[in-house]
Design a protein around this motif. Structure first.
Motif, PDB file in Angstrom:
ATOM      1  N   ARG A  36       0.872  -1.184   0.166  1.00 55.21           N
ATOM      2  CA  ARG A  36      -0.072  -0.114  -0.082  1.00 55.21           C
ATOM      3  C   ARG A  36       0.930   1.217  -0.158  1.00 55.21           C
ATOM      4  N   ASN A  37       0.269   2.342  -0.470  1.00 54.92           N
ATOM      5  CA  ASN A  37       1.123   3.599  -0.424  1.00 54.92           C
ATOM      6  C   ASN A  37       1.132   3.969   0.811  1.00 54.92           C
ATOM      7  N   GLY A  44       8.559  12.621   5.696  1.00 57.15           N
ATOM      8  CA  GLY A  44       7.509  13.033   4.777  1.00 57.15           C
ATOM      9  C   GLY A  44       7.259  12.075   3.429  1.00 57.15           C
ATOM     10  N   LYS A  45       8.621  11.584   3.039  1.00 55.54           N
ATOM     11  CA  LYS A  45       8.553  10.857   1.652  1.00 55.54           C
ATOM     12  C   LYS A  45       7.403   9.775   1.733  1.00 55.54           C
ATOM     13  N   GLU A  46       7.061   9.512   0.612  1.00 54.57           N
ATOM     14  CA  GLU A  46       5.897   8.415   0.226  1.00 54.57           C
ATOM     15  C   GLU A  46       6.638   7.344  -0.160  1.00 54.57           C
ATOM     16  N   PHE A  47       6.212   6.133   0.236  1.00 45.22           N
ATOM     17  CA  PHE A  47       6.821   4.675  -0.324  1.00 45.22           C
ATOM     18  C   PHE A  47       5.499   3.755  -0.305  1.00 45.22           C
ATOM     19  N   VAL A  48       6.089   2.775  -0.908  1.00 44.65           N
ATOM     20  CA  VAL A  48       4.999   1.533  -1.000  1.00 44.65           C
ATOM     21  C   VAL A  48       5.440   0.138  -0.249  1.00 44.65           C
ATOM     22  N   ALA A  49       4.901  -0.174   0.675  1.00 46.94           N
ATOM     23  CA  ALA A  49       5.294  -1.467   1.488  1.00 46.94           C
ATOM     24  C   ALA A  49       3.906  -2.193   2.233  1.00 46.94           C
TER      25      ALA A  49
END
Length: 108
Positions: A36-37, A44-49
């Motif tokens: 999930r995003n 504040g960085k976005e990542f997928v895990a």
């Protein structure tokens, strides 16, 4: 009773009865591994895990390895130990006797 002839029970191809609890558990488990995003609270960085990946990252290295090994049991067949007797029963034979036997010579 004739072999190979079906005499009772369900008809061939009849699907299994639906089990709502089994469906709920399966969907819950799949959601745990679904990426999930997300947003890192510190940077504040976005990542997928997935939740699984985050939980694994939070574990100490030795605990992470132990968890991976336990999970592998569900994906890999477990090898069985094999007992083998390696004793030699031809203790009275000399090497010449053994060579003659391998060469096909008879003791006449």
């Amino acid at each position: 009773m004739a072999l190979g002839k079906k005499t009772g029970g369900r008809q061939k191809g009849t699907p299994n009865k639906e089990n709502p609890l089994k469906g709920y558990i399966r969907s819950h488990s799949m959601a745990y591994f679904e990426p999930r995003n997300r947003k890192d609270e510190k940077t504040g960085k976005e990542f997928v895990a997935s939740d699984f990946e985050l939980d694994m990252a939070a574990l100490a290295a030795d605990d992470r390895v132990a968890a991976e090994l336990r999970l592998l049991k569900f994906h890999m067949p477990e090898m069985k130990a094999i007992d083998m007797d390696m004793t030699v029963s031809e203790a009275g034979k000399t090497i010449e006797d053994r060579l003659a036997e391998l060469a096909g010579e008879d003791d006449e």
